[in-house]
Design an enzyme around this catalytic site. Sequence first.
Site, PDB file in Angstrom:
ATOM      1  CB  CYS A  89      -0.933   0.013   1.208  1.00 15.84           C
ATOM      2  SG  CYS A  89      -2.131  -1.333   1.203  1.00 15.84           S
ATOM      3  CD  GLN A 149      -3.288  -5.520   4.226  1.00 14.15           C
ATOM      4  OE1 GLN A 149      -3.837  -4.460   4.494  1.00 14.15           O
ATOM      5  NE2 GLN A 149      -2.361  -5.632   3.281  1.00 14.15           N
ATOM      6  NE  ARG A 208     -20.597   3.932   3.465  1.00 15.07           N
ATOM      7  CZ  ARG A 208     -19.405   3.370   3.280  1.00 15.07           C
ATOM      8  NH1 ARG A 208     -18.943   3.191   2.044  1.00 15.07           N
ATOM      9  NH2 ARG A 208     -18.660   3.022   4.312  1.00 15.07           N
ATOM     10  CB  SER A 235      -9.513   1.302   3.291  1.00 15.81           C
ATOM     11  OG  SER A 235      -8.992  -0.005   3.060  1.00 15.81           O
ATOM     12  CG  HIS A 336      -6.335   1.928   0.535  1.00 13.56           C
ATOM     13  ND1 HIS A 336      -5.192   2.485   0.013  1.00 13.56           N
ATOM     14  CD2 HIS A 336      -5.920   0.861   1.293  1.00 13.56           C
ATOM     15  CE1 HIS A 336      -4.134   1.794   0.408  1.00 13.56           C
ATOM     16  NE2 HIS A 336      -4.549   0.808   1.189  1.00 13.56           N
ATOM     17  CB  CYS A 366      -0.294   0.142   7.823  1.00 13.86           C
ATOM     18  SG  CYS A 366      -1.986   0.213   7.179  1.00 13.86           S
ATOM     19  N   GLY A 368       1.164  -4.242   3.606  1.00 11.20           N
ATOM     20  CA  GLY A 368       1.160  -5.688   3.694  1.00 11.20           C
ATOM     21  C   GLY A 368       2.560  -6.236   3.906  1.00 11.20           C
TER      22      GLY A 368
END
Length: 381
Positions: A89, A149, A208, A235, A336, A366, A368
Amino acid sequence: MRETVIVGAVRTPVGKRNGGLAGQHAADLSAVVLNELAARTGIDLEIVDDVVWGCVSQVGDQSSNIGRFAVLAAGWPESIPGTTVNRACGSSQQALDFAVHAVMSGQQDVVVAGGVEVMSRVPLGSARASGMPYGPKVLARYDDFSFNQGISAELIAQKWGLSRTQLDEFSARSHERAAAALDSGAFEDQIVFVSTEVGAVTADEGVRRGTTVEKLAGLKPAFLDDGMIHAGNSSQISDGAAALLVMTAEKARSLGLTPLVRYVAGVVTGADPVLMLTGPIPATAKLLTKAAVGIDDIGVFEVNEAFASVPLAWQAETGADPAKLNPLGGAIALGHPLGASGAVLMTRMIHHMRDNNIRYGLQTMCEGGGTANATLVELVN
């Protein structure tokens, strides 16, 4: 070491899954931000030494060095190279670091950094379809190693004693802040509209409005039957691209360009690959030590909202002011798009700093596998 600055930062709107950007090829979407960056800065493209591009799922539409094909899709000179970076990421945040390293060291003078991900066309996990990337020795080393995750986010919530109500309160606040930012026009100067066959995409699609803790309470846990992590405090799957123009301060002056921010410092760390998403905590500590800056000196933090437990655990450990944490909302509300997210967050943070005269901004992501990037930039007046 040469003083290095960012003189341009632009992004597409972040499209929701199967939304307005779903029909865009990753190379073509990348071309949109590359050309907008060139148009806004007015640079002669011949001076660009390299394009460093983040992308996570490098298969299918996003395979075969999407960074190079982004350059060609943009119609830029064939002489401009491009390369693709994958640090999960944090890919486009790492792309920025690599661009800065090249410029700071004197090896290159002008580099474009950024990234792309069209998750509607290349779903998360596509790279695992033909094999197991972790290998038997990794699996043997970590008996409880998880590929998910979401499980890691659950473990973080448990370790830091976070309740589902706390997670949902943070998530509702992300939507509230993102909606307020959209309504105030906070994103207008950083976004380039994307023309598609069904019309132009002009704004982030994932927000939203009216999200409340009560509404989120009705969502079922996504990873554990008795868990706290669900779709509403995670996300969003998204599509998007972003680009940053990096050069020396001296080069910017010679070109008549006004720097937006000065790159102060950047770090990357490894952490527990089982908890996986706690890396921003040691990365932030390492960065602040390297830059000799205190947590209270920072005016804005962009901590990627992979799951609500990640920034909440980070906040608990760092003692950062919650009012400064993701003040315009984060990935829970805004999405994301994996390989683009580092550059999207940096673009969002830079413009927020300019709009509000904030001296220091800190971004951390953060990733993976248990790594994390952290970057500190300073406003240039």
